[in-house]
Scaffold this motif. Sequence first.
Motif, PDB file in Angstrom:
ATOM      1  N   MET A   1       0.749  -1.035   0.090  1.00 18.29           N
ATOM      2  CA  MET A   1      -0.060   0.036  -0.010  1.00 18.29           C
ATOM      3  C   MET A   1       0.952   1.208   0.081  1.00 18.29           C
ATOM      4  SD  MET A   1      -3.204  -1.378   2.327  1.00 18.29           S
ATOM      5  CE  MET A   1      -3.301   0.104   3.403  1.00 18.29           C
ATOM      6  N   SER A   2       0.518   2.147  -0.269  1.00 18.84           N
ATOM      7  CA  SER A   2       1.038   3.507  -0.473  1.00 18.84           C
ATOM      8  C   SER A   2       1.176   4.296   0.910  1.00 18.84           C
ATOM      9  CB  SER A   2       0.322   4.746  -1.274  1.00 18.84           C
ATOM     10  OG  SER A   2      -0.980   4.990  -0.386  1.00 18.84           O
ATOM     11  N   ALA A   3       2.254   5.276   1.052  1.00 15.46           N
ATOM     12  CA  ALA A   3       2.532   5.696   2.294  1.00 15.46           C
ATOM     13  C   ALA A   3       1.195   6.316   2.961  1.00 15.46           C
ATOM     14  CB  ALA A   3       3.507   6.810   2.349  1.00 15.46           C
ATOM     15  N   SER A   4       0.364   7.052   1.934  1.00 14.10           N
ATOM     16  CA  SER A   4      -0.989   7.747   2.509  1.00 14.10           C
ATOM     17  C   SER A   4      -2.007   6.553   2.932  1.00 14.10           C
ATOM     18  CB  SER A   4      -1.551   8.346   1.365  1.00 14.10           C
ATOM     19  OG  SER A   4      -2.806   9.099   1.591  1.00 14.10           O
ATOM     20  N   GLU A   5      -2.095   5.448   2.227  1.00 15.71           N
ATOM     21  CA  GLU A   5      -2.985   4.398   2.556  1.00 15.71           C
ATOM     22  C   GLU A   5      -2.463   4.021   4.086  1.00 15.71           C
ATOM     23  OE1 GLU A   5      -4.462   2.471  -1.304  1.00 15.71           O
ATOM     24  OE2 GLU A   5      -2.263   2.440  -1.048  1.00 15.71           O
ATOM     25  N   ASN A   6      -1.392   3.684   4.417  1.00 15.44           N
ATOM     26  CA  ASN A   6      -0.538   3.225   5.502  1.00 15.44           C
ATOM     27  C   ASN A   6      -1.006   3.932   6.753  1.00 15.44           C
ATOM     28  OD1 ASN A   6       0.169   0.785   4.024  1.00 15.44           O
ATOM     29  ND2 ASN A   6       2.320   1.409   3.882  1.00 15.44           N
ATOM     30  N   ARG A   7      -0.730   5.085   6.366  1.00 17.98           N
ATOM     31  CA  ARG A   7      -1.107   6.465   7.344  1.00 17.98           C
ATOM     32  C   ARG A   7      -2.565   6.463   7.728  1.00 17.98           C
ATOM     33  NH1 ARG A   7       1.622  11.323   8.486  1.00 17.98           N
ATOM     34  NH2 ARG A   7       0.169  12.655   9.611  1.00 17.98           N
ATOM     35  N   LYS A   8      -3.387   6.131   6.994  1.00 16.05           N
ATOM     36  CA  LYS A   8      -4.755   6.053   7.124  1.00 16.05           C
ATOM     37  C   LYS A   8      -4.974   4.888   7.921  1.00 16.05           C
ATOM     38  CE  LYS A   8      -6.398   8.771   3.199  1.00 16.05           C
ATOM     39  NZ  LYS A   8      -6.837   8.818   1.818  1.00 16.05           N
ATOM     40  N   MET A   9      -4.632   3.707   7.626  1.00 13.64           N
ATOM     41  CA  MET A   9      -4.724   2.547   8.625  1.00 13.64           C
ATOM     42  C   MET A   9      -4.221   2.754   9.644  1.00 13.64           C
ATOM     43  SD  MET A   9      -3.219  -1.454   8.027  1.00 13.64           S
ATOM     44  CE  MET A   9      -3.940  -1.554   6.477  1.00 13.64           C
ATOM     45  N   VAL A  10      -3.073   3.196  10.193  1.00 11.59           N
ATOM     46  CA  VAL A  10      -2.742   3.510  11.532  1.00 11.59           C
ATOM     47  C   VAL A  10      -3.360   4.644  12.189  1.00 11.59           C
ATOM     48  CG1 VAL A  10      -0.709   4.302  12.831  1.00 11.59           C
ATOM     49  CG2 VAL A  10      -0.371   2.597  11.018  1.00 11.59           C
ATOM     50  N   GLU A  11      -4.002   5.539  11.465  1.00  9.58           N
ATOM     51  CA  GLU A  11      -4.925   6.513  12.073  1.00  9.58           C
ATOM     52  C   GLU A  11      -6.046   5.918  12.473  1.00  9.58           C
ATOM     53  OE1 GLU A  11      -5.384   9.413   8.868  1.00  9.58           O
ATOM     54  OE2 GLU A  11      -3.498  10.879   9.593  1.00  9.58           O
ATOM     55  N   LYS A  12      -6.776   4.892  11.858  1.00 10.62           N
ATOM     56  CA  LYS A  12      -8.041   4.146  12.179  1.00 10.62           C
ATOM     57  C   LYS A  12      -7.598   3.140  13.301  1.00 10.62           C
ATOM     58  CE  LYS A  12     -11.023   0.764  10.169  1.00 10.62           C
ATOM     59  NZ  LYS A  12     -11.084  -0.251   8.921  1.00 10.62           N
TER      60      LYS A  12
END
Length: 152
Positions: free
Chosen positions: A1-12
Amino acid sequence: MSASENRKMVEKWYTALSEGDFDSMMAMHPDDVVFNLFGNTPLSGRFVGKDLVFGEIVSKYVVGALKAETIKFAKKWRIMAADDNCVVGLMQGGGMGKNGLEYNQTYCQIFTIQGDQIVEMHELFDTVLVEKVLFSNPLQNTRTASKHPFGF
């Protein structure tokens, strides 16, 4: 996944933690997730599997050592870096220990992500605080709070 998608996962993940939604958090990990916990405490080491991590380690030794009505993890959190494989975050949380001492912990967490799951986490934290509050180990020399507390 992209950095942006990974960031969103950890935010979740942090949002679920702040809400005490362990089911949603656990769904973000494979059954063979690996947690690497810093230090030389009874909580330190390499732990493999959701049952061990969320059952024994989190439920028994962390949440189980705190007064339930005071527990609040991810009171404050911040993503420090994200790329196609990892996300690094800082998080504060805790509660009142059953021994009457406050557990206000700061964590540095490094999440390794593969596909759409967090497959491994490295976690660094104040090991003296773990000993003192979660294991009622007063240690030999107590210290007063820092005049320059850590912040983020």
